[in-house]
Write a protein that holds these residues in place. Structure first.
Motif, PDB file in Angstrom:
ATOM      1  N   ARG A 159      32.970  42.135  29.575  1.00 51.57           N
ATOM      2  CA  ARG A 159      32.067  41.781  28.480  1.00 51.57           C
ATOM      3  C   ARG A 159      31.182  40.620  28.900  1.00 51.57           C
ATOM      4  O   ARG A 159      31.625  39.745  29.648  1.00 51.57           O
ATOM      5  N   ALA A 160      29.946  40.604  28.402  1.00 47.80           N
ATOM      6  CA  ALA A 160      29.012  39.519  28.692  1.00 47.80           C
ATOM      7  C   ALA A 160      28.213  39.203  27.436  1.00 47.80           C
ATOM      8  O   ALA A 160      27.973  40.082  26.601  1.00 47.80           O
ATOM      9  N   ASN A 161      27.832  37.968  27.295  1.00 47.66           N
ATOM     10  CA  ASN A 161      27.018  37.556  26.156  1.00 47.66           C
ATOM     11  C   ASN A 161      26.079  36.434  26.581  1.00 47.66           C
ATOM     12  O   ASN A 161      26.373  35.667  27.502  1.00 47.66           O
ATOM     13  N   TYR A 170      20.608  27.127  25.332  1.00 49.74           N
ATOM     14  CA  TYR A 170      21.000  28.416  25.881  1.00 49.74           C
ATOM     15  C   TYR A 170      22.520  28.452  26.025  1.00 49.74           C
ATOM     16  O   TYR A 170      23.169  27.433  26.261  1.00 49.74           O
ATOM     17  N   ARG A 171      23.047  29.653  25.865  1.00 55.71           N
ATOM     18  CA  ARG A 171      24.491  29.872  25.929  1.00 55.71           C
ATOM     19  C   ARG A 171      24.752  31.192  26.622  1.00 55.71           C
ATOM     20  O   ARG A 171      24.023  32.172  26.391  1.00 55.71           O
ATOM     21  N   PHE A 172      25.775  31.243  27.430  1.00 54.26           N
ATOM     22  CA  PHE A 172      26.130  32.506  28.061  1.00 54.26           C
ATOM     23  C   PHE A 172      27.609  32.486  28.425  1.00 54.26           C
ATOM     24  O   PHE A 172      28.234  31.426  28.533  1.00 54.26           O
ATOM     25  N   GLY A 173      28.155  33.666  28.606  1.00 53.26           N
ATOM     26  CA  GLY A 173      29.571  33.761  28.950  1.00 53.26           C
ATOM     27  C   GLY A 173      29.989  35.190  29.152  1.00 53.26           C
ATOM     28  O   GLY A 173      29.172  36.121  29.110  1.00 53.26           O
ATOM     29  N   GLY A 174      31.275  35.371  29.359  1.00 46.18           N
ATOM     30  CA  GLY A 174      31.786  36.713  29.551  1.00 46.18           C
ATOM     31  C   GLY A 174      33.293  36.708  29.694  1.00 46.18           C
ATOM     32  O   GLY A 174      33.939  35.649  29.723  1.00 46.18           O
ATOM     33  N   SER A 175      33.855  37.908  29.771  1.00 49.70           N
ATOM     34  CA  SER A 175      35.308  38.038  29.910  1.00 49.70           C
ATOM     35  C   SER A 175      35.625  39.349  30.591  1.00 49.70           C
ATOM     36  O   SER A 175      34.799  40.273  30.642  1.00 49.70           O
ATOM     37  N   VAL A 176      36.837  39.445  31.103  1.00 46.88           N
ATOM     38  CA  VAL A 176      37.347  40.683  31.667  1.00 46.88           C
ATOM     39  C   VAL A 176      38.800  40.809  31.242  1.00 46.88           C
ATOM     40  O   VAL A 176      39.539  39.821  31.203  1.00 46.88           O
ATOM     41  N   GLY A 178      42.180  43.844  29.922  1.00 49.88           N
ATOM     42  CA  GLY A 178      42.670  45.165  29.572  1.00 49.88           C
ATOM     43  C   GLY A 178      44.171  45.104  29.351  1.00 49.88           C
ATOM     44  O   GLY A 178      44.798  44.048  29.513  1.00 49.88           O
ATOM     45  N   GLY A 179      44.743  46.215  28.971  1.00 52.37           N
ATOM     46  CA  GLY A 179      46.185  46.205  28.754  1.00 52.37           C
ATOM     47  C   GLY A 179      46.683  47.449  28.071  1.00 52.37           C
ATOM     48  O   GLY A 179      45.913  48.294  27.604  1.00 52.37           O
ATOM     49  N   ASP A 180      48.023  47.561  28.009  1.00 51.07           N
ATOM     50  CA  ASP A 180      48.673  48.658  27.304  1.00 51.07           C
ATOM     51  C   ASP A 180      49.871  48.104  26.544  1.00 51.07           C
ATOM     52  O   ASP A 180      49.961  46.899  26.308  1.00 51.07           O
ATOM     53  N   ASP A 181      50.796  48.957  26.160  1.00 47.59           N
ATOM     54  CA  ASP A 181      51.941  48.516  25.358  1.00 47.59           C
ATOM     55  C   ASP A 181      52.886  47.603  26.129  1.00 47.59           C
ATOM     56  O   ASP A 181      53.667  46.856  25.519  1.00 47.59           O
ATOM     57  N   GLN A 182      52.833  47.637  27.466  1.00 44.85           N
ATOM     58  CA  GLN A 182      53.757  46.841  28.260  1.00 44.85           C
ATOM     59  C   GLN A 182      53.162  45.533  28.779  1.00 44.85           C
ATOM     60  O   GLN A 182      53.874  44.539  28.931  1.00 44.85           O
ATOM     61  N   ALA A 183      51.867  45.506  29.061  1.00 41.98           N
ATOM     62  CA  ALA A 183      51.274  44.302  29.641  1.00 41.98           C
ATOM     63  C   ALA A 183      49.791  44.239  29.303  1.00 41.98           C
ATOM     64  O   ALA A 183      49.133  45.277  29.125  1.00 41.98           O
ATOM     65  N   ASN A 184      49.254  43.026  29.212  1.00 45.24           N
ATOM     66  CA  ASN A 184      47.831  42.839  28.955  1.00 45.24           C
ATOM     67  C   ASN A 184      47.378  41.505  29.525  1.00 45.24           C
ATOM     68  O   ASN A 184      48.196  40.594  29.733  1.00 45.24           O
ATOM     69  N   PHE A 185      46.086  41.400  29.773  1.00 44.81           N
ATOM     70  CA  PHE A 185      45.529  40.114  30.194  1.00 44.81           C
ATOM     71  C   PHE A 185      44.061  40.056  29.781  1.00 44.81           C
ATOM     72  O   PHE A 185      43.408  41.082  29.566  1.00 44.81           O
ATOM     73  N   ARG A 186      43.542  38.841  29.668  1.00 45.65           N
ATOM     74  CA  ARG A 186      42.125  38.627  29.394  1.00 45.65           C
ATOM     75  C   ARG A 186      41.741  37.244  29.920  1.00 45.65           C
ATOM     76  O   ARG A 186      42.447  36.266  29.659  1.00 45.65           O
ATOM     77  N   VAL A 187      40.641  37.172  30.653  1.00 44.90           N
ATOM     78  CA  VAL A 187      40.123  35.925  31.194  1.00 44.90           C
ATOM     79  C   VAL A 187      38.663  35.812  30.794  1.00 44.90           C
ATOM     80  O   VAL A 187      37.895  36.784  30.938  1.00 44.90           O
ATOM     81  N   GLY A 188      38.257  34.659  30.289  1.00 41.19           N
ATOM     82  CA  GLY A 188      36.886  34.493  29.846  1.00 41.19           C
ATOM     83  C   GLY A 188      36.368  33.090  30.070  1.00 41.19           C
ATOM     84  O   GLY A 188      37.139  32.149  30.306  1.00 41.19           O
ATOM     85  N   ALA A 189      35.052  32.949  29.995  1.00 39.13           N
ATOM     86  CA  ALA A 189      34.409  31.648  30.128  1.00 39.13           C
ATOM     87  C   ALA A 189      33.115  31.658  29.322  1.00 39.13           C
ATOM     88  O   ALA A 189      32.452  32.699  29.202  1.00 39.13           O
ATOM     89  N   ASN A 190      32.759  30.489  28.751  1.00 39.40           N
ATOM     90  CA  ASN A 190      31.523  30.348  28.002  1.00 39.40           C
ATOM     91  C   ASN A 190      30.915  28.983  28.289  1.00 39.40           C
ATOM     92  O   ASN A 190      31.635  27.972  28.397  1.00 39.40           O
ATOM     93  N   TYR A 191      29.601  28.957  28.392  1.00 35.10           N
ATOM     94  CA  TYR A 191      28.875  27.710  28.671  1.00 35.10           C
ATOM     95  C   TYR A 191      27.757  27.558  27.652  1.00 35.10           C
ATOM     96  O   TYR A 191      27.066  28.528  27.301  1.00 35.10           O
ATOM     97  N   SER A 192      27.598  26.340  27.150  1.00 33.66           N
ATOM     98  CA  SER A 192      26.561  26.034  26.168  1.00 33.66           C
ATOM     99  C   SER A 192      25.834  24.777  26.591  1.00 33.66           C
ATOM    100  O   SER A 192      26.454  23.806  27.040  1.00 33.66           O
ATOM    101  N   ASP A 193      24.495  24.782  26.434  1.00 31.48           N
ATOM    102  CA  ASP A 193      23.687  23.627  26.815  1.00 31.48           C
ATOM    103  C   ASP A 193      22.533  23.503  25.830  1.00 31.48           C
ATOM    104  O   ASP A 193      21.876  24.505  25.504  1.00 31.48           O
TER     105      ASP A 193
END
Length: 634
Positions: A159-161, A170-176, A178-193
């Motif tokens: 994902r990106a924004n 200006y602001r921008f960021g994103g994340s990556v 995924g997951g299922d019933d046994q395991a999941n993860f998500r990593v993201g970052a956002n910057y604002s100026d």
């Protein structure tokens, strides 16, 4: 109530109040065991991810300011300090949880710097009003705000924004993730100026702001009956601000900068035993913050804090209708202040406080209509006299009517901050280590009603609270000729009611409205009461979400804030005096368009009427502003 405020409030008074979604399906944290809203004996608001996206609110202050019972006082520019008050409480009397981590910051007077919290990774926000110290301990005097961030789900998704707008923003960021019933993860970052606006009334120096947020979550289920969840979040921000010109008592252009670094982390494990009759959970949390202040490019002082928390809950399902939770909380908090020593004193210090809380929390259903809740907590603190908090509530659901009544009575407590006890600022403030904790008893009654097959949802609540030992952080000490903190004699009073309505006019049009009334007073030192500062008596908001087609969304967001008082400190030897903050109406409009299933464009205009207002005396606020951006999913 003025004619203008009556005009704004009238439709809200005629309509009533509502929850953000079907109240049968939302789980909230008003008890140690999450329950459906219909079983919680409190006024509750839930903000969903869909509403966050519709409102296009990038940071929490803009979003929370529209909710019933909440007022935000922002000191000036974009990214300026934002203080949240719930039901007239102080800014450090509402407990804020982020994925189960308490983020009230000891280095910032137990407040939360909401201006640093972006909404882009938030899935849901739960606001539970009223004292909940019996469940969560100190800080939960006015209520709890629980922020739940997004988790990875489904196929690996990127994902990106991004957005840009006036004031050099200006602001921008994103994340990556995924997951299922046994395991999941998500990593993201956002910057604002942002270059910001000038916080002072005079001059032309803008006060800028920039912030970086990095976050990650992960979950793992070793079996159907066990789970392990991890979350971490880091903020790195720089905020320019102005200081007071002591020759006028007003804000003036200054080269002042605050650099802030915050890290929150939490690890939670849970296991169901004996076919789910017992659930054992354990949580470890960590908070590390540092706030460094600069004056004309030189270091002018800093505060820092580190807190480890250990929490163990044993939830016992007595039968299908009754459950009991027994819990132990342990928190170890360090506080550090650094500054320039002088003949007036030495601000350099290291302090520590430990607290152990013992909790019992009961929820019981008696037939299909009645739910009783009760909780008690004993806090063993190594700095203060030990304290007991308690709470009792009842919910009655009128059969086959969509109506529920609820009532509760609770006692909450707030421990003095490190700054109140030990803070030192030469020629200005000297802490008081002999302070007592604040305590509040509140009574609340309310009702909610769903009509016309869910088309209209209403909620009305009324409350009355009495606060003892309120800490006054601006007490003048005639011995040292400095300000200090002291417990007030007498009781502060906080009375009011809240009304909210959610009306699903059609599949394309939804209208949400709310109105809040608050009468908050504190002892005036001569046996009487005086109005508390920055507490408007009247607040109202309306949000219209119109979707003429599957691809197009249009929104109108109107927020009325009634007049309030603040305190002006003129040059010595003149005494401080009360000043009036005029009422104001902020109107925002927004639009969005879905280019594809995964790419959306949006834009908004904030403060459409170019309202000139202050919600902290002497601090200028932004005028009309426009922003445009995109969201993409791959």
């Amino acid at each position: 109530m003025t004619q203008k405020s009556l005009f704004i409030a009238l439709p809200f008074l005629l309509s009533g109040t509502a929850l953000a979604e079907n109240i049968e399906t939302i789980e909230v944290t008003g008890t140690r065991t999450p329950r459906s809203v219909v079983d919680v004996a409190s006024s509750v608001t839930v903000v969903t991810e869909e509403e966050i996206l519709s409102r296009q609110a990038f940071s929490l202050p803009e979003l929370l300011n529209t909710l019933p019972g909440i007022t935000i006082a922002r000191a000036g520019s974009v990214g300026g300090q934002a203080q949240l008050r719930l039901r007239g409480g102080e800014a450090n009397q509402t407990l804020i949880l982020l994925d189960g981590i308490q983020i009230n910051d000891p280095a910032a007077g137990d407040e939360v710097q909401f201006e640093l919290v972006s909404t882009t990774e938030i899935e849901r926000i739960e606001v539970i009003r009223g004292p909940l110290s019996s469940v969560w301990g100190s800080d939960a005097v006015s209520g709890v705000i629980n922020i739940i961030t997004k988790k990875g789900e489904g196929d690996l998704t990127v994902r990106a924004n991004g957005e840009a707008g006036v004031f050099g923003t200006y602001r921008f960021g994103g994340s990556v993730g995924g997951g299922d019933d046994q395991a999941n993860f998500r990593v993201g970052a956002n910057y604002s100026d942002s270059d910001g606006v000038n916080a002072s009334r005079e001059g032309d120096e803008n006060d800028g702001f920039r912030a970086l947020t990095v976050n990650a979550t992960a979950g793992f289920k070793p079996s159907d009956s066990s789970s392990l969840d991890f979350t971490i979040r880091h903020n790195d921000a720089r905020n320019e601000f102005d200081s007071t010109d002591f020759s006028t008592g007003l804000l003036a252009d200054s080269d002042r900068v605050s650099n802030t670094k915050k890290t929150y982390a939490g690890l939670t494990g849970q296991i169901d035993l004996f076919d789910g009759r017992i659930t054992q959970s354990a949580r470890v949390t960590y908070l590390d913050t540092e706030i460094d202040n600069l004056s004309d490019g030189a270091a002018s002082g800093s505060t820092a804090s580190e807190r480890w928390g250990f929490y163990a809950d044993t939830r016992i399902k007595l039968n299908e209708q009754h459950s009991l939770t027994l819990a132990i909380d342990y928190e170890d908090t360090d506080f550090r202040q650094r500054g320039i020593a002088s003949s007036f004193g030495d601000p350099n210090q290291d302090q520590n406080i430990t607290n152990t809380g013992y909790v019992a929390d009961y929820v019981g259903r008696f037939g299909p209509s009645v739910t009783l809740t009760g909780s008690v907590r004993y806090d063993d603190n190594d700095r203060f006299e030990n304290d007991t908090s308690w709470r009792g509530g009842i919910v009655y659901k009128l059969p086959n009517s969509g109506t529920r009544f609820y009532a509760n009575v609770a006692r909450g407590q707030k421990a003095p901050t490190f700054g109140d006890q030990f803070g030192f600022f030469a020629d200005l403030f000297l802490g008081n280590p002999d302070l007592l904790p604040e305590s509040s008893v509140e009574y609340e009654v309310g009702l909610s009603h769903t009509a016309f097959d869910g088309v209209l949802t209403l909620d009305v609540s009324a409350f009355t609270a009495r606060l003892e030992n309120e800490i006054n952080g601006f007490a003048f000490d005639p011995v040292t000729f400095q300000f200090t903190a002291e417990n007030r004699d007498g009781k502060s009073t906080r009375d009011g009611f809240e009304v909210t309505a959610d009306f699903q006019v059609s599949d394309q049009l939804n209208v949400t409205m709310n109105y809040s009334y608050l009468d908050a007073e504190e002892p005036d030192g001569s046996g009487g009461l005086t109005r508390e500062v920055r507490r408007p008596k009247n607040n109202a908001s309306m949000f219209v979400d119109y979707r003429p087609s599957e691809k197009v969304g249009l929104t109108l967001d109107a927020n009325y804030v009634g007049s309030a008082i603040d305190t002006f400190f003129p040059p010595f030897p003149a005494e401080s005096r009360a000043v009036t903050l005029d009422d104001y109406l902020l109107v925002n409009i927004g639009a969005s368009y879905d280019l594809t299933d995964g790419i959306s464009l949006y834009g908004r205009v904030e403060n459409l009427l170019d309202e000139d207002y202050e919600n902290v005396f002497g601090f200028n606020t932004p005028g009309v502003a426009g922003y445009a951006g995109f969201r993409a999913r791959f």
